[in-house]
Enzyme design. Structure first.
Site, mmCIF file in Angstrom:
data_model
loop_
_atom_site.group_PDB
_atom_site.id
_atom_site.type_symbol
_atom_site.label_atom_id
_atom_site.label_comp_id
_atom_site.label_asym_id
_atom_site.label_seq_id
_atom_site.Cartn_x
_atom_site.Cartn_y
_atom_site.Cartn_z
ATOM 1 N N LYS A 1 -7.016 9.080 0.070
ATOM 2 C CA LYS A 1 -5.764 9.200 0.830
ATOM 3 C C LYS A 1 -6.093 9.579 2.252
ATOM 4 O O LYS A 1 -7.093 10.244 2.515
ATOM 5 C CB LYS A 1 -4.883 10.295 0.213
ATOM 6 C CG LYS A 1 -3.435 10.220 0.645
ATOM 7 C CD LYS A 1 -2.769 9.014 0.029
ATOM 8 C CE LYS A 1 -1.327 9.182 -0.290
ATOM 9 N NZ LYS A 1 -0.899 8.310 -1.386
HETATM 10 N N1 GLU Z 1 0.588 4.614 -1.051
HETATM 11 C C1 GLU Z 1 0.731 4.073 -2.379
HETATM 12 C C2 GLU Z 1 0.533 5.155 -3.424
HETATM 13 O O1 GLU Z 1 0.640 6.320 -3.149
HETATM 14 C C3 GLU Z 1 -0.137 2.840 -2.591
HETATM 15 C C4 GLU Z 1 -1.598 3.090 -2.455
HETATM 16 C C5 GLU Z 1 -2.442 1.815 -2.470
HETATM 17 O O2 GLU Z 1 -1.905 0.747 -2.727
HETATM 18 O O3 GLU Z 1 -3.639 1.938 -2.226
HETATM 19 O O4 GLU Z 1 0.339 4.866 -4.577
#
Ligand code: GLU
Length: 423
Positions: A110
């Site tokens: 993240k």
């Molecule tokens: N931001 C989204 C999540 O929290 C998608 C993450 C992604 O597709 O890598 O799951």
């Protein structure tokens, strides 16, 4: 033996304690517990931006790779004033469990920038995004770390990041991130994927409980990428959406909100908000969407909204978490004793990252699927995952969150043992 981690950051502490709880219940070794309670890599960068008035602001940016045991770390990049290293660590760990549970070949990551994007111009945001991408570029790669959109980011930010990384490497790198626009290496269906998955989970829950969607009412908190498509998919399946909300307020109609009008309202608003929707949406403005009378509540806005102070106001009997971390452990205890069932975030909102995996796989092959193929595969996987967690929770008489956590941790632990603990 090393002491177990604690954090003063609510989200990180929640992630850690939930992990320890599930790991202890499944009898995971203390060695692995120790390894998996730490992030593999954390990067902090400073991002100078020349503002439109000529001054220079320096923003803090982060990228955390919690685990790459199952594959490249995967997870979004968010723009929000709450972003810091602890928050990114918590959310990266959540991504590890999400990808593991979903059965896709990714670890968890993240990133984000501490900023208020609503107050920034397009030019300022472009510079912010490109400099962030350039500074974290050394750790990005289709086989190492693959970002995607998250809160307040979308296709445009992904293109700026991809373009920057591609220029630095002297070649186009489409699979280095996902959530790209359809016109530029993206996938038909990715934009709607998270919301479609959240709604699919809710509808599956109705199915196993023998509830007819036509007789179900729901409130959806948040009308960004996740909330809007959750509401639309539920509405298309016959569910009556009695309340929606965003940062401008909550909008209620006992007879049902016209979701198509809400999409129009957002489309025509300069900042893509629901502001003023009460005057042409045939609904009234209410103080608090959590206390709206409804059967299902879909918190799709942000973390910590259902907490010890607000939990008592919730009228719904079922909560499906579209956002990451919307319910605090204290709130969960209160709700559980009231008999409220919660479908956890890393099961319910995994449609986004499953859709990202489809996009990445297509990019690696240079192939393009139809929207129908994409959606059918997504719904099929979501239904299977829901069913697996449901059966486990039923047979072990544990909550859906605990069952999902145990299933997710089990796969990561298995691979860690096979690959060796210190990856
Ligand atoms: N931001 C989204 C999540 O929290 C998608 C993450 C992604 O597709 O890598 O799951």
């Amino acid at each position: 033996m090393q002491e177990r981690r604690k954090s003063s950051n609510v989200l990180l502490n929640t992630a850690l304690q939930e992990f320890y709880g599930a790991a202890d219940e499944m009898g995971l070794s203390e060695r692995l517990i120790n390894v998996l309670s730490h992030s593999e890599r954390m990067m902090k960068v400073s991002i100078p931006v020349e503002m439109d008035d000529g001054s220079v602001n320096v923003y803090d940016g982060y990228r955390v790779q919690h685990s790459t045991a199952l594959g490249p770390s995967k997870g979004g990049v968010r723009y929000d004033l709450g972003v810091d290293m602890d928050e990114c660590e918590a959310l990266a760990m959540l991504m590890t469990w999400k990808c593991s549970l979903a059965g896709i070949p990714y670890g968890g990551g993240k990133g984000g920038i501490c900023c208020d994007p609503l107050t920034m111009s397009r030019r300022e945001k472009e510079q912010l995004t490109r400099t962030y991408a350039a500074r974290i570029e050394p750790i990005l790669g289709r086989w190492s770390d693959v970002p995607a959109p998250d809160m307040n980011t979308g296709g445009q930010e992904m293109v700026w990041m991809l373009d920057t990384v591609s220029k630095m490497r002297g070649r186009l790198e489409p699979a280095v991130l996902t959530g790209k626009p359809v016109s530029f290496w993206g996938s038909h269906g990715r934009n709607e994927a998270t919301g479609r998955g959240v709604a699919t989970c809710g509808l599956e829950l109705m199915r196993v409980l023998d509830m007819n969607p036509d007789n179900v009412t729901a409130a959806v908190q948040g009308f960004g990428n996740v909330g809007s498509y959750t509401a639309k998919t539920l509405n298309d399946a016959g569910v009556r959406i009695v309340a929606i909300s965003d940062v401008t307020g909550s909008y209620y109609s006992a007879g049902g909100i016209d979701i198509h009008r809400a999409f129009d309202a957002v489309k025509n608003h300069p900042k893509k908000l629901l502001e003023g929707f009460e005057s042409f949406g045939n609904c009234e403005k209410i103080d608090d969407i959590l206390s709206a009378e409804c059967d299902f509540l879909f918190p799709c806005a942000r973390d910590g909204v259902i907490n010890a102070q607000t939990a008592g106001r919730v009228k719904a009997r079922y909560i499906v978490e579209g956002a990451n971390g919307p319910t605090t452990p204290e709130a969960e205890e209160i709700l559980q004793s009231d008999g409220v069932m919660i479908l956890p975030d890393f099961l319910a909102n995994s449609g986004g990252v499953i859709g990202s995996y489809f996009e990445w796989a297509q990019n690696l092959q240079g192939a393009f699927w139809t929207e129908e193929e994409y959606n059918n595969r997504l719904v099929h996987i979501m239904k299977g995952n829901f069913r697996r967690v449901w059966d486990w929770a039923e047979s072990k008489r544990i909550t859906m969150r605990r069952a999902a956590a145990m299933a997710a941790i089990q796969r990561v632990a298995e691979v860690c043992e096979m690959r060796g603990t210190f990856l």
